[in-house]
Design a protein around this motif. Sequence first.
Motif, PDB file in Angstrom:
ATOM      1  N   GLU A  57      -3.406  -6.028  16.603  1.00 45.15           N
ATOM      2  CA  GLU A  57      -3.168  -4.950  17.162  1.00 45.15           C
ATOM      3  C   GLU A  57      -1.875  -3.974  17.155  1.00 45.15           C
ATOM      4  OE1 GLU A  57      -2.468  -7.174  21.321  1.00 45.15           O
ATOM      5  OE2 GLU A  57      -4.573  -6.996  22.402  1.00 45.15           O
ATOM      6  N   LEU A  58      -1.021  -4.207  16.767  1.00 45.25           N
ATOM      7  CA  LEU A  58       0.285  -3.775  15.611  1.00 45.25           C
ATOM      8  C   LEU A  58      -1.034  -2.514  14.878  1.00 45.25           C
ATOM      9  CD1 LEU A  58       2.718  -2.620  15.896  1.00 45.25           C
ATOM     10  CD2 LEU A  58       3.922  -4.134  14.585  1.00 45.25           C
ATOM     11  N   SER A  59      -1.549  -3.062  13.939  1.00 36.75           N
ATOM     12  CA  SER A  59      -1.983  -2.657  13.472  1.00 36.75           C
ATOM     13  C   SER A  59      -3.341  -0.993  13.571  1.00 36.75           C
ATOM     14  CB  SER A  59      -2.831  -3.191  12.369  1.00 36.75           C
ATOM     15  OG  SER A  59      -1.613  -4.452  11.582  1.00 36.75           O
ATOM     16  N   ARG A  60      -3.809  -1.596  14.568  1.00 35.50           N
ATOM     17  CA  ARG A  60      -4.515  -0.821  15.235  1.00 35.50           C
ATOM     18  C   ARG A  60      -3.733  -0.003  15.637  1.00 35.50           C
ATOM     19  NH1 ARG A  60      -8.801   2.122  14.909  1.00 35.50           N
ATOM     20  NH2 ARG A  60     -10.037   2.573  17.655  1.00 35.50           N
ATOM     21  N   LEU A  61      -2.548  -0.111  16.741  1.00 32.71           N
ATOM     22  CA  LEU A  61      -2.094   1.307  17.971  1.00 32.71           C
ATOM     23  C   LEU A  61      -1.496   2.479  16.000  1.00 32.71           C
ATOM     24  CD1 LEU A  61      -0.530   1.595  20.101  1.00 32.71           C
ATOM     25  CD2 LEU A  61       1.062   0.269  19.343  1.00 32.71           C
ATOM     26  N   ALA A  62      -0.710   1.556  14.934  1.00 37.20           N
ATOM     27  CA  ALA A  62       0.055   2.229  14.189  1.00 37.20           C
ATOM     28  C   ALA A  62      -1.626   3.104  13.490  1.00 37.20           C
ATOM     29  CB  ALA A  62       0.571   1.420  13.315  1.00 37.20           C
ATOM     30  N   GLU A  63      -3.202   3.276  12.878  1.00 37.53           N
ATOM     31  CA  GLU A  63      -3.910   3.978  12.859  1.00 37.53           C
ATOM     32  C   GLU A  63      -3.874   4.560  13.533  1.00 37.53           C
ATOM     33  OE1 GLU A  63      -7.887   3.186  11.514  1.00 37.53           O
ATOM     34  OE2 GLU A  63      -7.333   1.087  12.533  1.00 37.53           O
ATOM     35  N   LEU A  64      -3.835   4.325  15.001  1.00 40.63           N
ATOM     36  CA  LEU A  64      -4.316   5.548  15.377  1.00 40.63           C
ATOM     37  C   LEU A  64      -3.250   6.714  16.342  1.00 40.63           C
ATOM     38  CD1 LEU A  64      -5.876   3.719  19.102  1.00 40.63           C
ATOM     39  CD2 LEU A  64      -6.919   4.842  17.007  1.00 40.63           C
ATOM     40  N   HIS A  65      -2.110   6.218  15.956  1.00 44.24           N
ATOM     41  CA  HIS A  65      -1.042   7.198  15.735  1.00 44.24           C
ATOM     42  C   HIS A  65      -0.411   7.577  14.693  1.00 44.24           C
ATOM     43  CE1 HIS A  65       0.382   6.989  20.016  1.00 44.24           C
ATOM     44  NE2 HIS A  65       0.077   6.093  20.110  1.00 44.24           N
ATOM     45  N   GLY A  66      -1.238   7.551  13.104  1.00 42.22           N
ATOM     46  CA  GLY A  66      -1.532   8.306  11.723  1.00 42.22           C
ATOM     47  C   GLY A  66      -0.146   7.218  10.868  1.00 42.22           C
ATOM     48  N   VAL A  67       0.390   5.658  11.122  1.00 45.32           N
ATOM     49  CA  VAL A  67       1.506   5.219  10.979  1.00 45.32           C
ATOM     50  C   VAL A  67       0.656   3.879   9.839  1.00 45.32           C
ATOM     51  CG1 VAL A  67       2.855   3.511  11.345  1.00 45.32           C
ATOM     52  CG2 VAL A  67       2.911   5.558  12.908  1.00 45.32           C
ATOM     53  N   ALA A  68       1.017   3.728   9.059  1.00 45.11           N
ATOM     54  CA  ALA A  68       0.878   2.679   7.399  1.00 45.11           C
ATOM     55  C   ALA A  68       0.841   1.745   7.742  1.00 45.11           C
ATOM     56  CB  ALA A  68       0.601   3.997   6.182  1.00 45.11           C
ATOM     57  N   THR A  69       0.380   0.861   7.522  1.00 43.68           N
ATOM     58  CA  THR A  69       0.535  -1.055   7.334  1.00 43.68           C
ATOM     59  C   THR A  69       0.484  -1.373   6.217  1.00 43.68           C
ATOM     60  OG1 THR A  69      -2.058  -1.485   8.282  1.00 43.68           O
ATOM     61  CG2 THR A  69      -0.076  -1.215  10.237  1.00 43.68           C
ATOM     62  N   SER A  70       0.186  -0.360   5.107  1.00 41.16           N
ATOM     63  CA  SER A  70       0.322  -0.537   4.205  1.00 41.16           C
ATOM     64  C   SER A  70       0.093   0.534   3.115  1.00 41.16           C
ATOM     65  CB  SER A  70      -1.020  -1.805   3.877  1.00 41.16           C
ATOM     66  OG  SER A  70      -2.213  -0.833   3.290  1.00 41.16           O
ATOM     67  N   TYR A  71       0.357   0.404   1.928  1.00 43.07           N
ATOM     68  CA  TYR A  71       1.006   1.341   0.590  1.00 43.07           C
ATOM     69  C   TYR A  71       0.661   0.959  -0.595  1.00 43.07           C
ATOM     70  CZ  TYR A  71       5.173  -0.041  -0.704  1.00 43.07           C
ATOM     71  OH  TYR A  71       6.770  -1.358  -1.012  1.00 43.07           O
ATOM     72  N   SER A  72       0.596   1.650  -1.728  1.00 39.67           N
ATOM     73  CA  SER A  72      -0.350   1.567  -2.827  1.00 39.67           C
ATOM     74  C   SER A  72       0.703   1.815  -3.800  1.00 39.67           C
ATOM     75  CB  SER A  72      -1.737   1.752  -3.585  1.00 39.67           C
ATOM     76  OG  SER A  72      -2.566   0.950  -2.465  1.00 39.67           O
ATOM     77  N   PRO A  73       1.854   1.024  -4.173  1.00 41.64           N
ATOM     78  CA  PRO A  73       2.561   1.843  -5.496  1.00 41.64           C
ATOM     79  C   PRO A  73       2.255   2.256  -6.662  1.00 41.64           C
ATOM     80  CG  PRO A  73       3.252  -0.587  -5.107  1.00 41.64           C
ATOM     81  CD  PRO A  73       1.971   0.123  -4.042  1.00 41.64           C
ATOM     82  N   SER A  74       1.512   0.773  -6.740  1.00 41.77           N
ATOM     83  CA  SER A  74      -0.087   1.852  -8.184  1.00 41.77           C
ATOM     84  C   SER A  74      -1.689   1.377  -7.400  1.00 41.77           C
ATOM     85  CB  SER A  74       0.461   0.827  -9.011  1.00 41.77           C
ATOM     86  OG  SER A  74       0.748  -0.957  -8.733  1.00 41.77           O
ATOM     87  N   PRO A  75      -2.593   2.000  -8.879  1.00 37.79           N
ATOM     88  CA  PRO A  75      -3.931   1.769  -8.244  1.00 37.79           C
ATOM     89  C   PRO A  75      -4.579   0.145  -8.040  1.00 37.79           C
ATOM     90  CG  PRO A  75      -3.397   3.340  -9.771  1.00 37.79           C
ATOM     91  CD  PRO A  75      -2.474   2.516  -9.406  1.00 37.79           C
ATOM     92  N   ASP A  76      -3.682  -0.375  -8.457  1.00 40.11           N
ATOM     93  CA  ASP A  76      -4.333  -1.936  -8.884  1.00 40.11           C
ATOM     94  C   ASP A  76      -3.507  -2.722  -7.392  1.00 40.11           C
ATOM     95  OD1 ASP A  76      -1.626  -1.871 -10.145  1.00 40.11           O
ATOM     96  OD2 ASP A  76      -2.377  -3.251 -11.967  1.00 40.11           O
TER      97      ASP A  76
END
Length: 695
Positions: free
Chosen positions: A10-29
């Motif tokens: 639920e927090l992830s969905r809320l974050a998505e709807l407000h443009g807040v990321a729940t993950s990131y990629s420091p490298s392509p893999d």
Amino acid sequence: MTAPGPPDEELSRLAELHGVATSYSPSPDRTVAAPATAVRAALAALGIDASTPQAARSALAARERELRERLLPPTLVHWADAPDGPPALGALPAGTRLRIETEQGETRAAAEGLPDGVHRVTASAPDGRTAEARLIVAPARLPTPAGRSYGLLVQLYSLLSRRSWGMGDLGDLAELATWAGRTGGAGFVQVNPLHAAVPGAPTDPSPYRPSSRRFPDPVHLRVENIPEFAHVEDRERVGGLLERAERLRASVLDKGALIDRDAVWELKREALELVRDVPPGPGRQAAYADFLAEEGQALEDHATWCALAEVHGSDWHRWPEDLRDPRSAGTARARAELMDRVDFHSWLAWLTDAQLTAAQRAAREAGMSAGIVHDLAVGVHPGGADAWAQQEYFAAGMSVGAPPDAFNARGQDWGLPPWRPDRLAASGHAPYRRLLRALFRYAGALRIDHVMGLFRLWWVPQGQPPTEGTYVRYDADAMLALLALEASRAGALVIGEDLGTVEPGVRETLQRRGVLGTSVLWFERDWEGDGHPLPPARWRADCLATATTHDLPSTAARLTGEHVELRDRLGLLTRPLEEERAAAAADTAEWLALLIRLGLLTGTAGVHSPPAEEAEIQAVHRFLLSTPARMIGVWLPDGVGDRRPQNLPGTWDQYPNWRLPIADAEGRPVTLEELAASPRLHALIEVLRGSPGQG
């Protein structure tokens, strides 16, 4: 200690709807989950309570209902190259009435054929719902270079002439541009941000942590170029000021002192107080009145902050409580009491704007295709004028930085408060647009530091390490559309600093809209293949190509390995000295070998003598010329063999960042006049002008 956990569904969905990321990629893999604590903190800074599962659930339901029921988003974008037809306004209910007020003053009932601009759209649905939005209609692309050009890159404060008062000024900038354009055929001069600094004891010398990005710093004024200066009655006092200026200048140029911004400003402020007592002519007074009217509330706020800072210090968070709100009755009273100082700082902004405009005019009159390239910092100081005057647009309790990556495992915290994307969108991105308009008034081109910030920024919660942050997304389409609109109206180019980690698709989007990238020679390798230096034919064309920048070693230091020795002396190496030396030498040798194979360098590799070093630097720039890059930038200190970087990331008081004058290979400061007469710089310029010859 247990690491903070990832967000739940639920927090992830809320974050998505407000443009807040729940993950990131420091490298392509590799993908890393953002800490739930960072996600909640970012949402809180956006006014969303997600402190408990129940609060997050309620906020999610409210956001989904809002998106489902709204007629229009706050900002809409229509590009000129979009498919034929009116701008897409979304799925409006049948019978919805539209009213469009164009920026040009027309009122329309339909969206067909709208001119470029930012227009106000009002929608009224049959069920009684209404909505208002801004519609940005933008040209398909920003202006791009008509041909190919080269230019000089310089930190203005470091460029002292025999007329400047202890640091480079706008008179020096105009002089450099005139000389480089007329004598060297240069197309531009790129400078550091000239934004207003936060005064202090001492003032933070970094041009990338300004008090205001909207208004320039009067420390850059050439006092003698102000018309009223010649009419100051107390000539004895003027003579004393000029003598002090000579001593200040000599301390840097002849005695090896560092550039002292505070001493320069103290002297200039005293002189400017005298100049202000001289009544301006009626034409000058009318021009000043027009400037005040044009800048309006923004200038009044900036000047008020400057006046209040003289009384209460330069961090508005520590002011009396009623002065922390720029719209409070207490601030209004203080402004009235300090009206003379408010007017003084408004007058300084006008003078500086005029000299910036004069520098650009001089550059264009010297034949430069672009002229002065100004630098837009990524943010502002949390205690400064912009953060005070525009509080509603900044995310409280958050700081901009960078996530951990291969170059910095601890991440970075730049100490700059980020703009709130929701408040920007609700205003039609008005503060951003006003900022662009102000800069384009005197810029032939604009470099945008960390241009990826138009898409997303790494938000770090206050008190947390930068590893415990997350990305927050902005409306890049709207930001780019406004950039295209304002740059096109000004006929100006835009260069994006896109070095480092860039999410997929960003460079392609920027290129499609005409934003030039930044390519630095030492970083251009075939990272997806064998890792060898990228051959010139494979470089991108839509970029500013350079050998170095203000944050990197000079070319001479890199060729000789002196940058490794400097970092060793300061305790900055992460490997044993011999390993660092070997790695740096191997990197340099590989590039020199490529230059030799391409016929750009002969008989110097491995020979560390002044002539060989000079030939290698020339060969590096021949290589840049052999790429398809539309703009070639020459770090001006490279023209005289300067060894010292202007800024050494990772240091504060261990190294004199932002306080060094341009110097020769022996560390002796070199004046603007000496630069213009330098055989070494002239030989490099001949290379850039396309003269034949080998190293």
